[in-house]
Scaffold this active site. Structure first.
Site, short mmCIF file in Angstrom:
data_model
loop_
_atom_site.label_atom_id
_atom_site.label_comp_id
_atom_site.label_asym_id
_atom_site.label_seq_id
_atom_site.Cartn_x
_atom_site.Cartn_y
_atom_site.Cartn_z
CB CYS A 342 -3.73 3.99 -8.74
SG CYS A 342 -5.37 4.66 -9.06
CG HIS A 451 -4.18 4.82 -3.80
ND1 HIS A 451 -3.07 5.38 -4.39
CD2 HIS A 451 -5.19 4.95 -4.70
CE1 HIS A 451 -3.41 5.84 -5.59
NE2 HIS A 451 -4.69 5.59 -5.79
#
Length: 512
Positions: A342, A451
């Site tokens: 991310c 994630h």
């Protein structure tokens, strides 16, 4: 509001509210009730994407899992993601609302948002038999009483029977329980049906005189003493929970330099690190020694380094430079694997632009490892996703599992250079197909927005096998089935609560 309501309040943060709420949800689910969790307002950098395309606190996602239902944004209508000591991003009913200072929020916005909290609660209550609510911090924060929407105001709105929980492991449990009740107003105090002492170690017989005095002082039953449950490893949210997960890279010095040693995985401890639960499944593997790296000198010992997600990408990029991490990571990436997740991936790119002021505005060069440019947007992408690996190998090694599940929570749009190689093809829960991530020209650096990818047992085992092979280590002889273990840990939690709490008394309060 049709559902019955039980609320778990605490004398302070991190006394165990989230975990006890999850355990109670599991118990009632096992009894055949339709049960759901609810937390009106949450402050956390750990969050989860919901199937309906929103973002909620990670603990509410765990609690939904304990209930055997998908998480929804109604379970946590306000999520506060700190951006600095004085300001935060506010996510309302799953979507980014705005950035505000704490003063502005408490002075002007709380009452504006409470109707939306009640909206979410009403939708949830219409679908289930019971809601187990979780409070935040302490209900006796007397400076915030008139602006509180997560503790007693919500308890009254839900007509909830309330449990007050104190943590004996941190000391002062009797004073904190009695003091909290003393500071509550009469109408609020009347909502508290009983107390719970959490995280007890030792001989409970020694506690009995204190319990009798506690009940005499509070005029309420203590409905349970919950033992300290070691190695529970279930999701929590705040920075105190992170401290319990931290290990130091200095412990790697004690590992023997043998082919069967654990794989050393280092996670850079960014100041605004988010979703640190991404690494719990890796840390649980016997063949892995995972450490949060706080000093650049510790990078050299790592077999693989992960640059994690962050709430403040540009600011943490500056931190990497000022602390000396930037040069160290670039040197590492020339010979060993480096992974960005991310915000970590964004920092490994060529440039980050913030034209809309999502993080204060401005542009900064990334570390230059990946052929991507990130443009931060106003709208956040929040969705579960399934990924299919696009590249034939990972770090030059074949991967036994080429499919992975996870979730996206990010503000950035990725722009690829013409010769860039993406890491995954993603199928989002929204039905959209996109490419994700990137691979460096030398194959040593990869990045992804996903994630939770290491929670996927098959992918994690294949990843560890590939890196161990790359580092000339023997294959792992013992692997963990993290998802099965998680299911079992929730049952273990429920079993412990069923033994230690007076569930018959609690059920009478609820009219069950």
């Amino acid at each position: 509001m049709a559902a019955k309501a039980l609320m778990v309040l605490g004398t302070a943060s991190h006394v165990g509210k989230s975990i006890l709420t999850a355990g109670l949800c599991r118990i009632f689910k096992q009894q055949g009730l339709r049960v759901a969790p609810f937390k009106a307002q949450n402050m956390a950098l750990n969050s989860a994407a919901t199937p309906d395309g929103g973002e909620i606190g990670r603990a509410q996602a765990l609690q939904a899992e304990a209930c055997g239902i998908p998480p929804t944004t109604d379970m946590n209508p306000i999520l506060i993601k700190p951006a600095s000591d004085h300001a935060a991003q506010y996510v309302v009913q799953g979507k980014v609302w705005r950035n505000l200072t704490a003063q502005d929020y408490f002075d002007f916005r709380v009452r504006e948002l409470f109707p939306r909290v009640l909206e979410s609660y009403a939708r949830l209550a219409a679908q289930v038999d019971l809601i187990v609510l979780e409070g935040a911090g302490s209900p006796a924060e007397i400076n915030l009483r008139d602006r509180d929407i997560v503790n007693m105001r919500m308890a009254h709105a839900a007509d909830a029977a309330c449990l007050l929980v104190g943590d004996i492991d941190r000391g002062g449990v009797f004073a904190s329980l009695v003091g909290t009740l003393v500071l509550l107003e009469d109408a609020d105090r009347a909502r508290i049906r009983g107390t719970v002492i959490n995280k007890f170690r030792g001989d409970q017989a020694l506690l009995e005189p204190g319990l009798a005095m506690l009940e005499a002082h509070t005029q309420r039953p203590c409905v349970g003493v919950v033992p300290y449950l070691a190695n529970l490893d279930l999701d929590e949210e705040d920075s105190v929970a992170l401290e319990g997960r931290r290990t130091t890279a200095r412990t790697w010095r004690d590992l023997p330099e043998t082919p069967d040693r654990p794989l050393r995985i280092g996670v850079i401890a960014l100041p605004s690190m988010s979703n640190f639960t991404d690494f719990d499944a890796l840390a649980a593997e016997p063949s892995v020694a995972l450490a949060f790296i706080e000093h650049p000198a510790e990078v050299a010992a790592a077999d693989v380094v992960i640059l994690p997600g962050t709430k403040q990408t540009l600011r943490d990029l500056g931190y990497l430079r000022t602390r000396g991490f930037a040069e160290t990571l670039l040197a590492h990436a020339r010979i060993k694997p480096l992974i960005g997740i991310c915000g970590g991936m964004q920092m490994l790119g060529q440039r980050i632009e913030d034209p809309h002021g999502a993080e204060g505005g401005g542009t900064d060069d990334g570390l230059g490892c990946l052929p991507i440019v990130t443009i931060l947007q106003r709208e956040k992408c929040t969705t579960p996703a399934i990924g299919q690996l696009r590249v034939p190998t990972l770090f030059g090694r074949p991967l036994t599992c080429r499919r992975v599940t996870g979730y996206e929570i990010h503000l950035g749009t990725t722009i690829y250079a013409t010769d860039a190689t993406a890491l995954f093809d993603l199928e989002r829960a929204t039905g959209e197909s996109v490419r994700d991530g990137a691979v460096s020209s030398n194959g040593n650096v990869i990045g992804t927005y996903l994630h939770g990818l290491f929670d996927d047992d098959d992918f994690r085992h294949g990843f560890i096998a590939a890196i161990r092979s790359l580092r000339n280590l023997l294959p792992a002889t013992n692997v963990r089935q993290y998802r099965l273990a998680r299911y079992q840990r929730l049952n273990r939690l429920a079993d412990a609560l069923r033994i230690s709490l007076d569930m018959a008394q609690i059920e009478r309060w609820l009219g069950l």
